[in-house]
Enzyme design. Structure first.
Site, PDB file in Angstrom:
ATOM      1  N   HIS A 261       0.450  13.382  -5.387  1.00  0.00           N
ATOM      2  CA  HIS A 261       0.033  12.357  -4.424  1.00  0.00           C
ATOM      3  C   HIS A 261       1.003  11.167  -4.436  1.00  0.00           C
ATOM      4  O   HIS A 261       0.605  10.003  -4.321  1.00  0.00           O
ATOM      5  CB  HIS A 261      -1.393  11.891  -4.766  1.00  0.00           C
TER       6      HIS A 261
ATOM      7  N   TYR B  14      -9.868  15.416   3.752  1.00  0.00           N
ATOM      8  CA  TYR B  14     -10.533  14.957   2.532  1.00  0.00           C
ATOM      9  C   TYR B  14     -11.975  15.405   2.650  1.00  0.00           C
ATOM     10  O   TYR B  14     -12.569  15.310   3.734  1.00  0.00           O
ATOM     11  CB  TYR B  14     -10.498  13.428   2.436  1.00  0.00           C
TER      12      TYR B  14
ATOM     13  N   ARG C 240      -4.648   1.448  -7.932  1.00  0.00           N
ATOM     14  CA  ARG C 240      -3.342   0.849  -7.617  1.00  0.00           C
ATOM     15  C   ARG C 240      -3.529  -0.663  -7.641  1.00  0.00           C
ATOM     16  O   ARG C 240      -4.212  -1.233  -6.796  1.00  0.00           O
ATOM     17  CB  ARG C 240      -2.855   1.340  -6.258  1.00  0.00           C
TER      18      ARG C 240
ATOM     19  N   SER D 178      -3.577  12.375   8.585  1.00  0.00           N
ATOM     20  CA  SER D 178      -4.541  12.181   7.491  1.00  0.00           C
ATOM     21  C   SER D 178      -5.955  11.995   8.025  1.00  0.00           C
ATOM     22  O   SER D 178      -6.147  11.426   9.104  1.00  0.00           O
ATOM     23  CB  SER D 178      -4.136  10.936   6.692  1.00  0.00           C
TER      24      SER D 178
ATOM     25  N   LYS E 217      -3.106  21.102  -0.972  1.00  0.00           N
ATOM     26  CA  LYS E 217      -2.167  20.033  -1.363  1.00  0.00           C
ATOM     27  C   LYS E 217      -2.635  19.353  -2.646  1.00  0.00           C
ATOM     28  O   LYS E 217      -3.827  19.058  -2.789  1.00  0.00           O
ATOM     29  CB  LYS E 217      -2.114  19.007  -0.223  1.00  0.00           C
TER      30      LYS E 217
ATOM     31  N   THR F 206      -6.611  18.426   0.768  1.00  0.00           N
ATOM     32  CA  THR F 206      -6.095  17.673  -0.382  1.00  0.00           C
ATOM     33  C   THR F 206      -7.050  17.817  -1.561  1.00  0.00           C
ATOM     34  O   THR F 206      -8.238  17.523  -1.460  1.00  0.00           O
ATOM     35  CB  THR F 206      -5.910  16.192  -0.005  1.00  0.00           C
TER      36      THR F 206
ATOM     37  N   ARG G 105       0.307   8.377  -6.985  1.00  0.00           N
ATOM     38  CA  ARG G 105      -0.765   7.425  -6.662  1.00  0.00           C
ATOM     39  C   ARG G 105      -2.088   7.776  -7.321  1.00  0.00           C
ATOM     40  O   ARG G 105      -3.055   7.058  -7.186  1.00  0.00           O
ATOM     41  CB  ARG G 105      -0.957   7.377  -5.135  1.00  0.00           C
TER      42      ARG G 105
ATOM     43  N   GLN H 204      -4.938  16.964   7.845  1.00  0.00           N
ATOM     44  CA  GLN H 204      -5.251  16.907   6.412  1.00  0.00           C
ATOM     45  C   GLN H 204      -6.710  16.535   6.211  1.00  0.00           C
ATOM     46  O   GLN H 204      -7.202  15.559   6.785  1.00  0.00           O
ATOM     47  CB  GLN H 204      -4.350  15.870   5.723  1.00  0.00           C
TER      48      GLN H 204
ATOM     49  N   TYR I 148       0.855  -1.202   0.000  1.00  0.00           N
ATOM     50  CA  TYR I 148       0.000   0.000   0.000  1.00  0.00           C
ATOM     51  C   TYR I 148       0.892   1.254   0.000  1.00  0.00           C
ATOM     52  O   TYR I 148       0.599   2.231  -0.700  1.00  0.00           O
ATOM     53  CB  TYR I 148      -0.922  -0.016   1.228  1.00  0.00           C
TER      54      TYR I 148
HETATM   55  C1  FMN Z   1       0.666   5.022   1.901  1.00  0.00           C
HETATM   56  C2  FMN Z   1       0.312   6.416   1.520  1.00  0.00           C
HETATM   57  C3  FMN Z   1      -0.902   6.943   1.956  1.00  0.00           C
HETATM   58  C4  FMN Z   1      -1.236   8.264   1.626  1.00  0.00           C
HETATM   59  N1  FMN Z   1      -2.405   8.797   2.125  1.00  0.00           N
HETATM   60  C5  FMN Z   1      -2.673  10.110   1.924  1.00  0.00           C
HETATM   61  C6  FMN Z   1      -3.776  10.718   2.572  1.00  0.00           C
HETATM   62  O1  FMN Z   1      -4.500  10.087   3.329  1.00  0.00           O
HETATM   63  N2  FMN Z   1      -4.000  12.037   2.336  1.00  0.00           N
HETATM   64  C7  FMN Z   1      -3.195  12.774   1.496  1.00  0.00           C
HETATM   65  O2  FMN Z   1      -3.439  13.958   1.296  1.00  0.00           O
HETATM   66  N3  FMN Z   1      -2.130  12.215   0.895  1.00  0.00           N
HETATM   67  C8  FMN Z   1      -1.833  10.912   1.102  1.00  0.00           C
HETATM   68  N4  FMN Z   1      -0.722  10.359   0.533  1.00  0.00           N
HETATM   69  C9  FMN Z   1       0.177  11.207  -0.263  1.00  0.00           C
HETATM   70  C10 FMN Z   1       1.246  11.840   0.620  1.00  0.00           C
HETATM   71  O3  FMN Z   1       0.700  12.814   1.464  1.00  0.00           O
HETATM   72  C11 FMN Z   1       2.353  12.503  -0.211  1.00  0.00           C
HETATM   73  O4  FMN Z   1       1.758  13.344  -1.171  1.00  0.00           O
HETATM   74  C12 FMN Z   1       3.236  11.492  -0.918  1.00  0.00           C
HETATM   75  O5  FMN Z   1       3.467  10.369  -0.105  1.00  0.00           O
HETATM   76  C13 FMN Z   1       4.577  12.130  -1.261  1.00  0.00           C
HETATM   77  O6  FMN Z   1       5.390  11.265  -1.946  1.00  0.00           O
HETATM   78  P1  FMN Z   1       6.529  10.347  -1.284  1.00  0.00           P
HETATM   79  O7  FMN Z   1       5.817   9.198  -0.633  1.00  0.00           O
HETATM   80  O8  FMN Z   1       7.328   9.927  -2.461  1.00  0.00           O
HETATM   81  O9  FMN Z   1       7.278  11.184  -0.284  1.00  0.00           O
HETATM   82  C14 FMN Z   1      -0.365   9.040   0.827  1.00  0.00           C
HETATM   83  C15 FMN Z   1       0.841   8.487   0.397  1.00  0.00           C
HETATM   84  C16 FMN Z   1       1.196   7.203   0.739  1.00  0.00           C
HETATM   85  C17 FMN Z   1       2.507   6.660   0.286  1.00  0.00           C
END
Ligand code: FMN
Length: 381
Positions: A276, A130, A165, A107, A252, A156, A279, A128, A25
């Protein structure tokens, strides 16, 4: 493994300790994962100027992000289900960030609740948001973040529809894991994780369950997101949220100059240039490649931060050189957490600080505040 020296070392350890569905994940991007890879690869295309015979004593990495002091220009990004990388993960990561003197962002889709994190920290953290269709729930969530004295709301903007994914679907990702043979096989090989998880009561989505109406089974993140997240979210809603919140706000998920201008028009305090972590829209450019264009478009009106692909202190320095006031890390701290709990988060931050400090010195600089494009040997973006 002896003491982890790099974020990659922590990733190797986390892979061994965290059940496959939760490790994957974290370590996944949408569809081909092309944008996820580009986020990391594009940093390596930027080269630094080596400078010699300059005074390198008394170096400082201290800075401010949205007016808050930070020991280095790094914050922990909001990540969903962090409490599945390690039992009580959000509480541990928040404490590690507080001790290190950098912001922690919780989050909406966390396992530990806003109140759980507030109970174990003494300084304000960031929350953060949603945005779901149920605006009553959003009002209550914002009220809870205010009551917990969160010092910034991070809204976000790039996930109203979930990017697909593949790994999550194949692994049958859910929190808590469903009693299936597939899940059982993933858990049985990680006894330590299971034991730690049995020792906590926090195994569901702490901000949602018991707070949002009509929510019974939220374990399938994908299905719940499709049903509840508001695909009509607009700039008008951002203004409504800003008024309701009344405090500092960060938007964001901005990856386009036009959107950056619209974000600056809302009067928000900062934007995070982000896809993100690769993702969401696979095929989008890397965050670092878009940073200079966005700084050029709005850098004089709003603080610009960046996330995505930062895996070392060198990457932090390159982002600051290209105009980022702050950087945010997701996977680096998640790998640390999965590998070694709170100590692992601290280790990830120490690795990044050490690399940042040494790189800055070898570029002939002593103060992070003086870093600009001048330290770069090339500027591919
Ligand atoms: C496992 C995972 C869960 C994430 N969940 C959220 C989330 O709940 N809310 C959000 O705004 N971004 C989420 N993100 C995005 C992160 O806030 C961030 O944008 C991203 O991880 C940055 O890239 P990096 O992992 O390469 O540092 C998530 C990222 C990952 C890897």
């Amino acid at each position: 493994m002896s003491k982890p020296l790099t974020i990659a070392d922590l990733k190797t350890l986390a892979r061994r300790r965290v059940p496959k569905m939760f490790f994957d994940y974290a370590d996944s991007g949408a569809w081909t994962e092309g944008t996820y890879r580009a986020n990391e690869e594009d940093f390596s295309r930027i080269k630094l100027r080596q400078r010699v015979l300059v005074d390198m004593t008394n170096r400082s990495l201290e800075t401010t992000m949205i007016g808050e002091k930070a020991s280095m220009p790094v914050a922990l990004a909001p990540t969903g289900m962090t409490g599945m990388q390690h039992a009580d993960g959000e509480m541990l990561a928040a404490k590690a960030a507080e001790e290190f003197g950098i912001p922690f962002t919780l989050s909406t889709m966390s396992i530990c609740s806003i109140e759980d994190v507030a109970a174990v920290t003494t300084k304000p953290f960031w929350f953060q948001l949603y945005v779901m269709k149920d605006r009553g729930f959003i009002e209550r969530l914002i009220g809870r973040a205010k009551a917990a004295k969160c010092s910034a709301l991070v809204v976000t903007a790039d996930l109203q529809i979930l990017g697909q994914r593949h790994k999550d679907i194949r692994n049958g990702l859910s929190a808590p894991p469903k009693p299936t043979l597939n899940a059982a096989l993933q858990l049985i090989t990680r006894p330590r994780w299971c034991l730690e998880m049995l020792g906590t009561k926090r195994r569901g989505f702490g901000n949602i369950v018991g707070h949002a109406s009509n929510v019974s089974d939220l374990s399938s993140l994908g299905a719940w997101t499709a049903e509840q997240f508001d695909p009509k979210l607009s700039w008008d809603d951002i203004r409504w949220i800003k008024d309701l919140w009344g405090g500092k706000m960060i938007i964001k998920g901005i990856l386009d100059e036009e959107d950056a201008r619209a974000a600056a028009d809302t009067g928000a305090d900062a934007i995070i240039v982000s896809n993100h972590g690769g993702r969401q829209l696979d095929g989008a450019p890397s965050s670092i490649s878009m940073l200079p264009k966005i700084v050029e478009a709005v850098g004089d009106r709003i603080e610009v931060h960046v996330d995505g692909g930062i895996r070392s202190g060198q990457d932090v320095l390159k982002a600051v050189a290209l105009g980022a006031r702050g950087t945010h890390i997701g996977r680096p701290f998640l790998y640390g957490l999965g590998a070694m709990g709170k100590d692992g988060v601290t280790t990830a931050l120490e690795i990044i600080r050490n690399e940042l400090d040494i790189t800055m010195a070898l570029c002939g600089k002593r103060d992070i505040q003086t870093i600009d494009r001048n330290i770069l040997a090339n500027a591919p973006f």
